[in-house]
Write a protein that holds these residues in place. Structure first.
Motif, PDB file in Angstrom:
ATOM      1  N   THR A  10      11.166  -0.266  21.719  1.00  0.00           N
ATOM      2  CA  THR A  10      10.808   0.605  20.607  1.00  0.00           C
ATOM      3  C   THR A  10      11.955   1.572  20.343  1.00  0.00           C
ATOM      4  N   ALA A  11      12.167   1.886  19.075  1.00  0.00           N
ATOM      5  CA  ALA A  11      13.112   2.929  18.680  1.00  0.00           C
ATOM      6  C   ALA A  11      12.301   4.092  18.123  1.00  0.00           C
ATOM      7  N   TYR A  12      12.645   5.308  18.538  1.00  0.00           N
ATOM      8  CA  TYR A  12      11.944   6.509  18.089  1.00  0.00           C
ATOM      9  C   TYR A  12      12.914   7.417  17.346  1.00  0.00           C
ATOM     10  N   GLY A  13      12.445   7.945  16.235  1.00  0.00           N
ATOM     11  CA  GLY A  13      13.235   8.909  15.482  1.00  0.00           C
ATOM     12  C   GLY A  13      12.311   9.925  14.849  1.00  0.00           C
ATOM     13  N   VAL A  14      12.887  10.858  14.137  1.00  0.00           N
ATOM     14  CA  VAL A  14      12.106  11.891  13.474  1.00  0.00           C
ATOM     15  C   VAL A  14      12.162  11.650  11.969  1.00  0.00           C
ATOM     16  N   CYS A  15      10.992  11.651  11.352  1.00  0.00           N
ATOM     17  CA  CYS A  15      10.876  11.470   9.906  1.00  0.00           C
ATOM     18  C   CYS A  15       9.898  12.523   9.392  1.00  0.00           C
ATOM     19  N   ASP A  16      10.345  13.323   8.467  1.00  0.00           N
ATOM     20  CA  ASP A  16       9.498  14.363   7.888  1.00  0.00           C
ATOM     21  C   ASP A  16       8.917  15.276   8.975  1.00  0.00           C
ATOM     22  N   GLY A  17       9.737  15.561   9.985  1.00  0.00           N
ATOM     23  CA  GLY A  17       9.319  16.453  11.055  1.00  0.00           C
ATOM     24  C   GLY A  17       8.426  15.841  12.118  1.00  0.00           C
ATOM     25  N   ARG A  18       8.131  14.552  12.013  1.00  0.00           N
ATOM     26  CA  ARG A  18       7.264  13.879  12.991  1.00  0.00           C
ATOM     27  C   ARG A  18       8.042  12.805  13.735  1.00  0.00           C
ATOM     28  N   ARG A  19       7.711  12.639  14.997  1.00  0.00           N
ATOM     29  CA  ARG A  19       8.323  11.570  15.809  1.00  0.00           C
ATOM     30  C   ARG A  19       7.650  10.251  15.442  1.00  0.00           C
ATOM     31  N   ILE A  20       8.460   9.280  15.056  1.00  0.00           N
ATOM     32  CA  ILE A  20       7.961   7.978  14.614  1.00  0.00           C
ATOM     33  C   ILE A  20       8.551   6.893  15.508  1.00  0.00           C
ATOM     34  N   GLY A  21       7.702   5.982  15.969  1.00  0.00           N
ATOM     35  CA  GLY A  21       8.150   4.843  16.762  1.00  0.00           C
ATOM     36  C   GLY A  21       8.174   3.584  15.924  1.00  0.00           C
ATOM     37  N   VAL A  22       9.248   2.831  16.055  1.00  0.00           N
ATOM     38  CA  VAL A  22       9.380   1.558  15.352  1.00  0.00           C
ATOM     39  C   VAL A  22       9.483   0.451  16.401  1.00  0.00           C
ATOM     40  N   PRO A  23       8.456  -0.404  16.498  1.00  0.00           N
ATOM     41  CA  PRO A  23       8.514  -1.497  17.477  1.00  0.00           C
ATOM     42  C   PRO A  23       9.634  -2.474  17.141  1.00  0.00           C
ATOM     43  N   LEU A  24      10.426  -2.823  18.134  1.00  0.00           N
ATOM     44  CA  LEU A  24      11.526  -3.779  17.943  1.00  0.00           C
ATOM     45  C   LEU A  24      11.264  -5.104  18.646  1.00  0.00           C
ATOM     46  N   GLY A  25      10.175  -5.185  19.380  1.00  0.00           N
ATOM     47  CA  GLY A  25       9.839  -6.443  20.021  1.00  0.00           C
ATOM     48  C   GLY A  25       8.892  -6.263  21.189  1.00  0.00           C
ATOM     49  N   THR A  26       8.122  -7.309  21.433  1.00  0.00           N
ATOM     50  CA  THR A  26       7.183  -7.353  22.552  1.00  0.00           C
ATOM     51  C   THR A  26       7.223  -8.751  23.141  1.00  0.00           C
ATOM     52  N   TYR A  27       7.091  -8.831  24.453  1.00  0.00           N
ATOM     53  CA  TYR A  27       7.105 -10.124  25.126  1.00  0.00           C
ATOM     54  C   TYR A  27       6.162 -10.062  26.320  1.00  0.00           C
ATOM     55  N   ARG A  28       5.343 -11.049  26.450  1.00  0.00           N
ATOM     56  CA  ARG A  28       4.468 -11.181  27.618  1.00  0.00           C
ATOM     57  C   ARG A  28       5.121 -12.199  28.538  1.00  0.00           C
ATOM     58  N   ALA A  29       5.758 -11.692  29.572  1.00  0.00           N
ATOM     59  CA  ALA A  29       6.541 -12.537  30.478  1.00  0.00           C
ATOM     60  C   ALA A  29       5.650 -13.126  31.565  1.00  0.00           C
ATOM     61  N   PRO A  30       5.696 -14.440  31.765  1.00  0.00           N
ATOM     62  CA  PRO A  30       4.866 -15.062  32.786  1.00  0.00           C
ATOM     63  C   PRO A  30       5.400 -14.865  34.209  1.00  0.00           C
ATOM     64  N   THR A  31       6.636 -14.389  34.345  1.00  0.00           N
ATOM     65  CA  THR A  31       7.210 -14.157  35.679  1.00  0.00           C
ATOM     66  C   THR A  31       8.055 -12.888  35.664  1.00  0.00           C
ATOM     67  N   LEU A  32       8.305 -12.359  36.834  1.00  0.00           N
ATOM     68  CA  LEU A  32       9.167 -11.186  36.974  1.00  0.00           C
ATOM     69  C   LEU A  32      10.577 -11.500  36.494  1.00  0.00           C
ATOM     70  N   ALA A  33      11.082 -12.663  36.861  1.00  0.00           N
ATOM     71  CA  ALA A  33      12.443 -13.048  36.446  1.00  0.00           C
ATOM     72  C   ALA A  33      12.569 -13.082  34.931  1.00  0.00           C
ATOM     73  N   LEU A  34      11.559 -13.616  34.238  1.00  0.00           N
ATOM     74  CA  LEU A  34      11.617 -13.661  32.774  1.00  0.00           C
ATOM     75  C   LEU A  34      11.462 -12.271  32.152  1.00  0.00           C
ATOM     76  N   ALA A  35      10.702 -11.397  32.777  1.00  0.00           N
ATOM     77  CA  ALA A  35      10.585 -10.019  32.276  1.00  0.00           C
ATOM     78  C   ALA A  35      11.942  -9.328  32.355  1.00  0.00           C
ATOM     79  N   LEU A  36      12.629  -9.471  33.484  1.00  0.00           N
ATOM     80  CA  LEU A  36      13.951  -8.867  33.633  1.00  0.00           C
ATOM     81  C   LEU A  36      14.955  -9.475  32.665  1.00  0.00           C
ATOM     82  N   TRP A  37      14.912 -10.789  32.511  1.00  0.00           N
ATOM     83  CA  TRP A  37      15.815 -11.449  31.565  1.00  0.00           C
ATOM     84  C   TRP A  37      15.586 -10.912  30.158  1.00  0.00           C
TER      85      TRP A  37
END
Length: 136
Positions: A10-37
């Motif tokens: 996620t990227a967070y910035g300020v817009c109109d005085g409020r903190r806004i988060g913009v999701p840049l991606g999500t992944y459900r990793a089936p293993t620890l190795a894939l989560a780290l990758w």
């Protein structure tokens, strides 16, 4: 051992005085190795987009200018995190232990966050009985 991990960028910035988060991606990793990758891949992906080559055909001449030396170099910080095996091992240990991991870097305008957590740990948290307060 935690077998499945939920990862977010996620990227967070300020817009109109409020903190806004913009999701840049999500992944459900089936293993620890894939989560780290995936976390390393997304960190590299962000670094490449934040620090493009000035000679790239996608940018008109003069579109990119150097920033002041006092501005944190987010792309360099992300690349350094990806290359640091000791920090990778620490992240792996934390995730394997069921703990939430948050890697965050920021410059003058934006905070970039890599977040990962065990799906099993999330499920276990939901199993804790809710606190019930008397009404009245």
């Amino acid at each position: 051992m935690h077998d499945e991990f939920l990862c977010h960028v996620t990227a967070y910035g300020v817009c109109d005085g409020r903190r806004i988060g913009v999701p840049l991606g999500t992944y459900r990793a089936p293993t620890l190795a894939l989560a780290l990758w995936w976390l390393r891949d997304r960190a590299s992906w962000m670094a490449e987009r934040l620090d493009p080559r000035p000679e790239s055909e996608h940018f008109p001449a003069g579109a990119l200018v150097p920033v002041a030396a006092t501005v944190p170099d987010v792309p360099a910080l992300l690349r350094a995190w990806c290359a640091d095996m000791a920090r990778q091992d620490l992240v792996a240990d934390e995730l394997a232990g069921g703990r939430l991991v948050r890697i965050a870097v920021s410059d003058e305008t934006t905070e970039y966050e890599l977040l990962a957590e065990s799906v099993d740990a999330l499920r276990m948290q939901r199993m804790v009985p809710a606190l019930v307060l008397p009404v009245g």
